[in-house]
Design a protein around this motif. Structure first.
Motif, PDB file in Angstrom:
ATOM      1  N   ARG A 131       0.831  -1.209   0.000  1.00  0.00           N
ATOM      2  CA  ARG A 131       0.000   0.000   0.000  1.00  0.00           C
ATOM      3  C   ARG A 131       0.866   1.260   0.000  1.00  0.00           C
ATOM      4  O   ARG A 131       0.546   2.253  -0.686  1.00  0.00           O
ATOM      5  CB  ARG A 131      -0.944   0.006   1.206  1.00  0.00           C
ATOM      6  CG  ARG A 131      -2.061  -1.014   1.083  1.00  0.00           C
ATOM      7  CD  ARG A 131      -3.287  -0.644   1.870  1.00  0.00           C
ATOM      8  NE  ARG A 131      -3.989   0.489   1.304  1.00  0.00           N
ATOM      9  CZ  ARG A 131      -5.263   0.796   1.570  1.00  0.00           C
ATOM     10  NH1 ARG A 131      -5.964   0.026   2.396  1.00  0.00           N
ATOM     11  NH2 ARG A 131      -5.841   1.845   1.047  1.00  0.00           N
ATOM     12  N   HIS A 169       1.976   2.211  -3.326  1.00  0.00           N
ATOM     13  CA  HIS A 169       0.934   2.825  -4.156  1.00  0.00           C
ATOM     14  C   HIS A 169       0.649   4.268  -3.760  1.00  0.00           C
ATOM     15  O   HIS A 169      -0.221   4.904  -4.369  1.00  0.00           O
ATOM     16  CB  HIS A 169      -0.355   1.996  -4.093  1.00  0.00           C
ATOM     17  CG  HIS A 169      -0.374   0.860  -5.060  1.00  0.00           C
ATOM     18  ND1 HIS A 169      -1.044   0.918  -6.262  1.00  0.00           N
ATOM     19  CD2 HIS A 169       0.215  -0.353  -5.014  1.00  0.00           C
ATOM     20  CE1 HIS A 169      -0.874  -0.218  -6.917  1.00  0.00           C
ATOM     21  NE2 HIS A 169      -0.123  -1.019  -6.176  1.00  0.00           N
ATOM     22  N   HIS A 170       1.369   4.778  -2.759  1.00  0.00           N
ATOM     23  CA  HIS A 170       1.193   6.189  -2.410  1.00  0.00           C
ATOM     24  C   HIS A 170       1.615   7.047  -3.600  1.00  0.00           C
ATOM     25  O   HIS A 170       2.607   6.759  -4.277  1.00  0.00           O
ATOM     26  CB  HIS A 170       2.031   6.528  -1.181  1.00  0.00           C
ATOM     27  CG  HIS A 170       1.749   7.886  -0.613  1.00  0.00           C
ATOM     28  ND1 HIS A 170       2.263   9.053  -1.157  1.00  0.00           N
ATOM     29  CD2 HIS A 170       0.983   8.268   0.444  1.00  0.00           C
ATOM     30  CE1 HIS A 170       1.847  10.081  -0.458  1.00  0.00           C
ATOM     31  NE2 HIS A 170       1.072   9.645   0.530  1.00  0.00           N
ATOM     32  N   ARG A 171       0.877   8.107  -3.832  1.00  0.00           N
ATOM     33  CA  ARG A 171       1.095   8.913  -5.045  1.00  0.00           C
ATOM     34  C   ARG A 171       2.500   9.502  -5.129  1.00  0.00           C
ATOM     35  O   ARG A 171       2.993   9.787  -6.227  1.00  0.00           O
ATOM     36  CB  ARG A 171       0.047  10.034  -5.128  1.00  0.00           C
ATOM     37  CG  ARG A 171       0.082  11.020  -3.979  1.00  0.00           C
ATOM     38  CD  ARG A 171      -1.098  11.992  -4.053  1.00  0.00           C
ATOM     39  NE  ARG A 171      -1.104  12.941  -2.967  1.00  0.00           N
ATOM     40  CZ  ARG A 171      -0.420  14.085  -2.950  1.00  0.00           C
ATOM     41  NH1 ARG A 171       0.318  14.406  -3.999  1.00  0.00           N
ATOM     42  NH2 ARG A 171      -0.476  14.904  -1.920  1.00  0.00           N
ATOM     43  N   LEU A 172       3.175   9.686  -3.989  1.00  0.00           N
ATOM     44  CA  LEU A 172       4.523  10.233  -4.015  1.00  0.00           C
ATOM     45  C   LEU A 172       5.587   9.163  -4.278  1.00  0.00           C
ATOM     46  O   LEU A 172       6.740   9.486  -4.572  1.00  0.00           O
ATOM     47  CB  LEU A 172       4.838  10.941  -2.682  1.00  0.00           C
ATOM     48  CG  LEU A 172       3.977  12.157  -2.347  1.00  0.00           C
ATOM     49  CD1 LEU A 172       4.377  12.731  -0.983  1.00  0.00           C
ATOM     50  CD2 LEU A 172       4.093  13.233  -3.433  1.00  0.00           C
ATOM     51  N   TYR A 194       4.613   5.826  -5.918  1.00  0.00           N
ATOM     52  CA  TYR A 194       4.202   4.879  -6.962  1.00  0.00           C
ATOM     53  C   TYR A 194       4.962   5.042  -8.277  1.00  0.00           C
ATOM     54  O   TYR A 194       5.551   4.082  -8.794  1.00  0.00           O
ATOM     55  CB  TYR A 194       2.696   5.015  -7.211  1.00  0.00           C
ATOM     56  CG  TYR A 194       2.185   4.154  -8.338  1.00  0.00           C
ATOM     57  CD1 TYR A 194       1.925   2.798  -8.136  1.00  0.00           C
ATOM     58  CD2 TYR A 194       1.971   4.691  -9.614  1.00  0.00           C
ATOM     59  CE1 TYR A 194       1.462   2.002  -9.174  1.00  0.00           C
ATOM     60  CE2 TYR A 194       1.511   3.906 -10.647  1.00  0.00           C
ATOM     61  CZ  TYR A 194       1.261   2.557 -10.420  1.00  0.00           C
ATOM     62  OH  TYR A 194       0.820   1.768 -11.458  1.00  0.00           O
ATOM     63  N   ARG A 195       4.989   6.234  -8.820  1.00  0.00           N
ATOM     64  CA  ARG A 195       5.574   6.406 -10.157  1.00  0.00           C
ATOM     65  C   ARG A 195       7.090   6.195 -10.169  1.00  0.00           C
ATOM     66  O   ARG A 195       7.665   5.892 -11.212  1.00  0.00           O
ATOM     67  CB  ARG A 195       5.224   7.776 -10.734  1.00  0.00           C
ATOM     68  CG  ARG A 195       5.827   8.961 -10.033  1.00  0.00           C
ATOM     69  CD  ARG A 195       5.224  10.254 -10.570  1.00  0.00           C
ATOM     70  NE  ARG A 195       5.763  11.448  -9.920  1.00  0.00           N
ATOM     71  CZ  ARG A 195       6.783  12.138 -10.403  1.00  0.00           C
ATOM     72  NH1 ARG A 195       7.364  11.748 -11.527  1.00  0.00           N
ATOM     73  NH2 ARG A 195       7.222  13.217  -9.773  1.00  0.00           N
ATOM     74  N   LYS A 224       5.361   1.599 -10.302  1.00  0.00           N
ATOM     75  CA  LYS A 224       4.672   1.727 -11.594  1.00  0.00           C
ATOM     76  C   LYS A 224       5.202   0.735 -12.616  1.00  0.00           C
ATOM     77  O   LYS A 224       4.446   0.205 -13.439  1.00  0.00           O
ATOM     78  CB  LYS A 224       4.812   3.151 -12.117  1.00  0.00           C
ATOM     79  CG  LYS A 224       4.031   3.412 -13.404  1.00  0.00           C
ATOM     80  CD  LYS A 224       4.155   4.863 -13.836  1.00  0.00           C
ATOM     81  CE  LYS A 224       3.356   5.115 -15.108  1.00  0.00           C
ATOM     82  NZ  LYS A 224       3.459   6.546 -15.548  1.00  0.00           N
ATOM     83  N   TYR A 264      -5.478  -1.513  -9.860  1.00  0.00           N
ATOM     84  CA  TYR A 264      -4.522  -0.759  -9.040  1.00  0.00           C
ATOM     85  C   TYR A 264      -4.826  -0.732  -7.540  1.00  0.00           C
ATOM     86  O   TYR A 264      -3.948  -1.017  -6.729  1.00  0.00           O
ATOM     87  CB  TYR A 264      -4.386   0.695  -9.536  1.00  0.00           C
ATOM     88  CG  TYR A 264      -3.869   0.811 -10.929  1.00  0.00           C
ATOM     89  CD1 TYR A 264      -2.504   0.734 -11.194  1.00  0.00           C
ATOM     90  CD2 TYR A 264      -4.737   0.972 -12.007  1.00  0.00           C
ATOM     91  CE1 TYR A 264      -2.008   0.834 -12.486  1.00  0.00           C
ATOM     92  CE2 TYR A 264      -4.258   1.074 -13.299  1.00  0.00           C
ATOM     93  CZ  TYR A 264      -2.899   0.999 -13.534  1.00  0.00           C
ATOM     94  OH  TYR A 264      -2.422   1.091 -14.805  1.00  0.00           O
ATOM     95  N   ASN A 265      -6.001  -0.336  -7.130  1.00  0.00           N
ATOM     96  CA  ASN A 265      -6.256  -0.004  -5.723  1.00  0.00           C
ATOM     97  C   ASN A 265      -6.994  -1.091  -4.946  1.00  0.00           C
ATOM     98  O   ASN A 265      -7.600  -0.801  -3.912  1.00  0.00           O
ATOM     99  CB  ASN A 265      -7.040   1.310  -5.634  1.00  0.00           C
ATOM    100  CG  ASN A 265      -6.230   2.478  -6.153  1.00  0.00           C
ATOM    101  OD1 ASN A 265      -5.027   2.567  -5.927  1.00  0.00           O
ATOM    102  ND2 ASN A 265      -6.882   3.382  -6.872  1.00  0.00           N
TER     103      ASN A 265
END
Length: 290
Positions: A139, A142-145, A147-148, A152, A236-237
């Motif tokens: 999890r 998968h945090h937006r800061l 993930y990429r 990803k 994804y989530n």
């Protein structure tokens, strides 16, 4: 890991690789040996298990799914092959600590308070502990800061094949393997049990990418299998768990797999094949009428 190191020293490194004057307990020699073991063993485990799964378990019809990438298997293998050596560096650092006696690994069950009962119990506590930890690590990835930058890459494979199992960014792969290495520093664990579990978790990692969505009906609410994990790749989530659905249910991220509802990736392939056959038959019918 000291058992593996002992036998590779005895039958390979000492007689054929290292000079006789270099002692087996030399820290530098142990680190070099562990790097070789981790990389060669990692590649063998990956290619043997993923290869067998691809040949005998994976449904090859999935290769026609519209979300399968061009040359996807080659790309998955390339990522895995490039990642393994980098993942092995921090992994070997932990193996080295184990070899030097810093963990709670033991040789003889009779010397422990619970004996063989403790060996069997540790198999279940190992799976339960690592399942919990991997859920929360996953999890976090998968945090937006985060993930990429890290995770990803693994989601590049929307409909994964068994070769996607180890196709991670190396930091991502190491973080998700970290609980397996943490356990024997926190809890007692028999050395042979540790090796067996290490092989098992690698096999399991392949199995949740193998495209075989079948799970016994009674176990469907409990086991996080390929159907759950494929939906995770697609959506994804949801379904972050590794072995069980427990932490997804606790964390509010559980989703019943599309494959169980008759609308999974293989159902998409079958529907496309049926539509294509219908269009072909219709076209042939028009030709005959003319």
């Amino acid at each position: 890991m000291d058992l593996v190191l002992h036998y590779t020293d005895r039958f390979f490194f000492t007689p054929y690789v290292y000079p006789a004057t270099w002692p087996e307990d030399s820290p530098l020699r142990q680190v070099i040996s562990l790097l070789l073991i981790a990389n060669i063993g990692g590649y063998l485990l990956y290619f043997i298990v993923a290869g067998l799964s691809y040949v005998f378990i994976f449904d090859h019809k999935l290769m026609t799914h519209p979300q399968i990438l061009e040359n996807q298997i080659r790309k998955e293998i390339t990522v895995a092959v490039l990642s393994v050596p980098l993942m092995s560096i921090p992994t070997v650092a932990i193996f080295f600590l184990e070899v030097r006696g810093y963990g709670k690994l033991y040789d003889n069950a009779a010397d422990t308070r619970l004996g063989m009962a403790g060996v069997f119990l540790s198999m279940f506590t190992f799976i339960a502990f690592t399942d919990m930890c991997i859920y929360w690590i996953h999890r976090f990835l998968h945090h937006r800061l985060v993930y990429r930058h890290l995770h990803k890459l693994h989601h590049k494979w929307k409909v994964p094949t068994p070769f996607a199992s180890h196709a991670f960014h190396p930091v991502d792969g190491f973080l998700q393997s970290l609980p397996y290495h943490m356990y024997p520093f926190i809890f007692p664990l028999h050395k042979l049990t540790y090796l067996g579990l290490f092989v098992f978790v690698n096999i399991w990692t392949v199995s949740i990418h193998d495209g075989d969505y079948r799970v016994p009906k009674a176990l469907q609410p409990l086991i996080n299998g390929s159907a759950h994990h494929t939906d995770h790749h697609l959506l994804y989530n949801y379904n972050y768990g590794q072995f069980f659905t427990l932490w997804d249910r606790i964390g509010g991220s559980f989703r019943s797999p599309n494959a169980f509802e008759g609308c999974g990736p293989i159902d998409t392939v079958k529907a496309l094949e049926k539509a294509k056959d219908t269009a072909t038959n219709t076209s042939n019918g028009h030709v005959k009428e003319e």
